[in-house]
Design an enzyme around this catalytic site. Structure first.
Site, PDB file in Angstrom:
ATOM      1  N   ASP A 205       1.284  -1.048   0.673  1.00  0.00           N
ATOM      2  CA  ASP A 205       0.054   0.058  -0.137  1.00  0.00           C
ATOM      3  C   ASP A 205       1.077   1.074  -0.320  1.00  0.00           C
ATOM      4  OD1 ASP A 205      -2.664   1.157   0.528  1.00  0.00           O
ATOM      5  OD2 ASP A 205      -1.848   1.932   2.285  1.00  0.00           O
ATOM      6  N   GLU A 262       1.961  -0.438  -5.037  1.00  0.00           N
ATOM      7  CA  GLU A 262       0.837   0.044  -5.414  1.00  0.00           C
ATOM      8  C   GLU A 262       2.055   1.712  -5.158  1.00  0.00           C
ATOM      9  OE1 GLU A 262      -2.962   2.832  -4.522  1.00  0.00           O
ATOM     10  OE2 GLU A 262      -1.356   1.792  -2.533  1.00  0.00           O
TER      11      GLU A 262
END
Ligand code: GLC
Length: 546
Positions: A205, A262
């Site tokens: 993330d 990401e």
């Protein structure tokens, strides 16, 4: 184990499971591990190679689980450790891998460390795990710098003793301090914890945000507009050392574990730095997701991503939708140029044609799955789901809504529980839902009635069958998956490329039909040809070369 098995991630198709909305096994209106276990056959039949499960850890769910309170356990709303282990076994038994989500930039304010930090004094080791600073101004009443939360408003919150803590996301998501050795060690312990239980890899993330510049300088407009290594907290070069260390951990397993970053880093050359041979294996090429539905834009973004990734020996990673952006059926239902607006709030006041959106979505999928590299599918795209655009304001859950002062609806529209069967909510989402026991945690729009897996199953022309056919061909065809792509001349507004041996993709992104190449045999088409046998607008063909 063959080399091919070891390199499975180079051309894998990975299905993203937003667990809260996938399938609800206990009837409480929230998706869970039991629901997912019950639908594994849907995924195996679809033909995906792996699943990525969004955070399933204990969490107050202030940001859909990206506010993690305990990284080495399961949120009771979703199940327990025994169910998680059973899910791993059952997924592996069906030949699919499992990726989890690691959230290394911040914790939930419910995390034991943050509770301890609040109870401790300024300057304490407990506070050093986070980014606490005194405020500016005579009485410290101004935030330490001008950084803003990605969800809106200042990125700082003041605590009762006068210090401020940094939160690049929600106020309940304090950033951790990556200069602190305990923070680094703890994440590595978490990686090993799940790897030891058989998890095959992690999606990382906000992989570009962990390192903050010493002194936490203000953002200067005109100077820090780009992610070029000089931004105070995005894509700083020191972040790469973290991934070298993680790679060593992943490589210590047999077979090695994999990562996907990401990182919304627009410059493909800077993004590829995350993929150098001793760093991560893959990173989403979000420029493809952001590209306008126009041939030059698509072609440039594809070409650049492949070239920059090739330079470091990494595959490109394509994706059209995820839990943070408006579903692509709804993006593509707007003018082609609006490809670059990817949040619902960018689209709301633009006229939409959803039949066109679905048609383009089918074409975009065949384009994506013909490209070299790996591809991610977001749950529900195989059902052609549109964005839920008018969730009542009092049911919106995304922190964006509050933090933007009720000016941005945020991302709930792509997170609505999936429709599996039946003609009325919860459309089979909740197993054994008794009437009156509350419904799905976000309301399902009436359009979902036409998109249930059950209905699409019965229609051989449906998008569900298109996905299955495409994945089956992709797996069997020697030209698809990894390898090279060669662009071919094609009429204006179209894209054509070949893959060896013997495969051509033709994508008509123009607004008029084009003729079918001579001697071409159609393997798969995203939609029917015109009655004169030409390729209509917004259609992709997979062809076998003569
Ligand atoms: C990532 C996640 C998003 C989350 C944010 C903060 O962008 O995909 O859903 O809100 O990070 O963790």
């Amino acid at each position: 184990m063959t080399a091919n098995d070891l390199d499975w991630w180079r051309d894998a198709v990975v299905y993203q499971v937003y667990i809260r909305s996938f399938a609800d096994g206990n009837g409480d209106g929230v998706g869970d591990i039991a629901g997912l276990r019950g639908k594994l056959d849907h995924l195996a039949r679809l033909g995906v190679d792996a699943i990525w499960i969004n955070p399933w850890y204990p969490s107050p769910l202030a940001d859909g689980g990206y506010d993690v309170a305990d990284y080495r356990s399961i949120n009771p709303t979703f199940g327990d450790t025994a169910q998680a282990e059973a899910l791993l076994t059952e997924t592996h038994e069906r030949g699919m891998k499992v990726l989890l989500d690691i959230v290394p930039n911040h914790h939930s304010d419910a995390h034991a460390w943050f509770r301890a930090a609040l109870a401790a004094a300024p300057g304490s080791p407990e506070r050093d795990r986070y980014v606490f600073r005194p405020g500016r101004g005579p009485d410290g009443a101004e935030p330490p710098n001008n950084w803003e939360s990605m969800f809106g408003g200042p990125a700082w919150e003041r605590v009762p003793d006068g210090e401020w803590y940094l939160h690049l996301f929600d106020v309940t998501q304090p950033d951790v301090n990556w200069d602190n050795a305990e923070v680094r060690d703890d994440v590595e312990t978490t990686l090993r914890f799940w790897f030891d239980r058989g998890v095959d890899g992690f999606r990382i993330d906000v992989a570009n945000a962990m390192i903050k510049q010493d002194g936490l300088p203000d953002i200067v407009e005109g100077v820090n507009d780009e992610q070029d290594g000089n931004h105070p907290y995005l894509d700083r070069d020191e972040v790469h050392e973290i991934y070298r260390s993680w790679r060593r951990i992943g490589d210590s397993y047999d077979p090695p574990k994999v990562f996907v970053a990401e990182a919304w880093v627009p410059d493909p050359e800077r993004l590829a730095r995350y993929l150098r041979p001793d760093e991560l294996q893959t990173a989403f090429s979000f420029n493809f997701l952001r590209a306008a539905w126009l041939a030059p834009d698509l072609k440039d973004n594809i070409t650049e991503a492949i070239a920059e990734n090739d330079a470091v020996g990494a595959p490109a990673t394509w994706v059209l939708s995820n839990h943070d952006v408006a579903r692509h059926v709804s993006r593509l239902a707007r003018k082609p140029e609006t490809g670059r607006g990817y949040w619902l709030d960018d689209l709301l006041d633009l006229p939409a044609d959803f039949t066109l959106g679905l048609r383009r979505a089918r074409a975009a999928t065949l384009l994506m799955l013909a490209l070299p590299g790996t591809a991610y599918l977001y749950q529900g795209e195989e059902l052609g789901l549109p964005e839920a655009e008018d969730i009542p304001a009092d049911q919106l859950d995304d922190p964006t809504w509050e933090l933007s002062g009720h000016t941005k609806r945020g991302r709930d529209g792509c997170r609505v529980p999936l429709p599996w069967s039946g003609d009325a909510p919860p459309y089979g989402f909740s197993i054994d839902a008794s009437p009156g026991v509350g419904g799905p945690w976000l309301p399902q729009p009436p359009e979902f009635a036409a998109c249930t897996a059950e209905k699409l199953e019965a229609d051989p022309e449906s998008i569900l069958h298109l996905y299955r056919d495409a994945l089956m061909i992709r797996k069997a065809h020697p030209a698809l998956g990894g390898g090279e792509l060669t662009w071919k001349d094609s009429p204006e507004g179209t894209l054509a490329f070949t893959r060896e041996p013997g495969f051509t993709a033709l994508v008509n992104v123009s607004s008029t039909p084009v003729s079918l190449p001579e001697d071409a045999e159609i393997l798969l088409a995203s939609g029917p040809l015109t009655r004169y046998g030409s390729v209509p607008a917004d259609t992709t063909l997979w062809l076998r070369n003569a």
